[in-house]
Design an enzyme around this catalytic site. Sequence first.
Site, PDB file in Angstrom:
ATOM      1  N   GLU A 153     -21.723   5.238   0.049  1.00 37.37           N
ATOM      2  CA  GLU A 153     -22.302   6.157   1.033  1.00 37.37           C
ATOM      3  C   GLU A 153     -23.492   6.861   0.392  1.00 37.37           C
ATOM      4  O   GLU A 153     -23.337   7.768  -0.413  1.00 37.37           O
ATOM      5  CB  GLU A 153     -21.269   7.176   1.535  1.00 37.37           C
ATOM      6  CG  GLU A 153     -20.165   6.561   2.383  1.00 37.37           C
ATOM      7  CD  GLU A 153     -19.292   7.594   3.064  1.00 37.37           C
ATOM      8  OE1 GLU A 153     -19.598   8.813   2.952  1.00 37.37           O
ATOM      9  OE2 GLU A 153     -18.301   7.205   3.695  1.00 37.37           O
ATOM     10  N   GLU A 197     -12.117   7.739   0.909  1.00 39.19           N
ATOM     11  CA  GLU A 197     -12.280   9.021   0.221  1.00 39.19           C
ATOM     12  C   GLU A 197     -10.931   9.676  -0.083  1.00 39.19           C
ATOM     13  O   GLU A 197     -10.746  10.884   0.104  1.00 39.19           O
ATOM     14  CB  GLU A 197     -13.164   9.961   1.053  1.00 39.19           C
ATOM     15  CG  GLU A 197     -14.579   9.425   1.224  1.00 39.19           C
ATOM     16  CD  GLU A 197     -15.491  10.366   2.001  1.00 39.19           C
ATOM     17  OE1 GLU A 197     -16.658  10.501   1.614  1.00 39.19           O
ATOM     18  OE2 GLU A 197     -15.028  10.966   2.994  1.00 39.19           O
TER      19      GLU A 197
END
Length: 619
Positions: free
Chosen positions: A269, A185
């Site tokens: 995710e 991320e």
Amino acid sequence: MQPISKIITSVLLPALLLGIKPIYAQKQTFEIKNGQFLDKGKPVQIHSGEMHYARIPKPYWRHRLQMLKAMGLNTVATYVFWNYHNTAPGVWDFTSENRNLAEFIKLAKEEGLYVILRPGPYACAEWEFGGYPWWLQKNKDLVIRTNNKPFLDSCKVYITKLAEQVSSLQVSKGGPIIMVQVENEFGSYVSQRQDIPIEQHRAYNQTIQQMLTGAGFTGPFFTSDGSWLFEGGVISGVLPTANGEGNIDNLKKAVDKYHDGKGPYMVAEFYPGWLDHWAEPFVRIGTDEIVKQTEKYLQNGVHFNFYMAHGGTNFGFTSGANYNEEHDIQPDITSYDYDAPVSESGWATPKYMALRELMKKYVKYPVPAIPAQISVITIPDIPLSRTVDLADLKKDIKPVSNDSPLTFEALNQGYGYVLYSKRFTQPLSGTLHLNGLRDYALVYVNGKKVGELNRVDKKYDLPVTIPFNGTLEILVENMGRINYGAEIPNNTKGIISPVLINDFEITGNWQMYSLPLISVPDLQRYPPKNTTGKPTFYTGTFELDKIGDTFLDMGSWGKGIVFINGHHLGRYWNAGPQQTLYVPGCWLTKGKNEVVIFEQQNDVAQTVLKTVEKPVLDK
């Protein structure tokens, strides 16, 4: 020289007759090509579930992997937490029970699962400091998560050590690891740290990939970010995957922009639940919503990874924290149940059953039966036969003296508690200001509790009256370092700024007592004592003729930690929402067992510890 055909015949024919496959026939490949994932040249859909070996007792690893397989999944994804293996400067542990990552990966292969490895070095994951070792902050020249040489040198050591353990388990070498993530991320972090030039961000991210490659990881590599944040986190030639993206058109548009105008398209995710903080409501996401979105992915050929398929538990002091403007810190609860399809204790939830039935309609491979649930027991009320006052332990701890309070890091301590003590030669009354509190404190004057301070609620002030020759004591707890966002580099613990009373700085001869409490202290050497309002250790023993999972009922307790047979179960806190602590049955024994509770508040003397058959996480 013999003809090549004769050599082939003389060497290979006997081997084939014996049933031995030639080496060239054993080669395995997993690659990204023509917008697809290819396993040995054949297209494959990735239906993955995330679970973290560090959050599950090792004896339960196989059971949890079987639960994923029986849910209809063909892949398990896991983070690797740097600080879980690099337990002290220069100390590495990849072999003790829960830390044997290589064994976890081999078990996944035995259960017929691919493995997606997410080594960071930054993980997030609601884990303490996002996986970074706390002592990195002691190097004043080191800047975390940037293109900074001291930091990158540390990352290289970690990546090299990790590769020594698991690079041989990549699919190209016969193992189950099919993909490796680069960083984590990072586009999100770039958007939050616009004070750093984008060129430096990109140089850092590319260097991490080069380190992975140089250490022996062959990929395929991928990055994961929100689809709207790809710009800051993508790496040339590396597959971008989208986190939390339910809109398939947005997913394809984002991936196509940065990956040759074609897929594969993956949501790395996909959240069937969500994380939870102390003093906030437990988050639940409806089954129908998750089933509907999963079917959308299946119908459109989108690859996905449930984050989390099974959450497990933040044992010990491993839970991290978030940060926002409303709360200076949002510490994560001990349970990492996550409202995931497989519950914290490994149970098949209604969400699990619904997703399993959906997957059986779409996947072409067989979905096995659900493994038997691990048995659950309740234990008759456990008498707490002995108590020990923290003040007695303090007498045997050599304090560190300094003109002003020192942080945990300056005291060479990562976790637990520090007791700050200061004697006053003159009486003083006024308002105590502790703006540098990190994170929770109980305040005492001459041994009597006068209040608590709390970073969660931004409560940093309370009135104090200190008599002549009086003593001020502040017991500070690290509630978990921030694991996400721009505040990651600002993660020192304890008292990090001057202590003030009536705006005057209190300096001179502060005494600091370290209480890491990573393991159970030796309590037998201290006299029994229990004073209301003072931090106290409670101990008890109990006998079992059969073992099974259970849950400690901490609903009537204040705040503290619990050990069972030396295993650190984690924190409890009456702020909720979590009211129970999960006790894995594999940590209990037939015969005698011991429990030790460190109760910080101790407003009410306790006499027994109760257990229940079901967890209470949302009260």
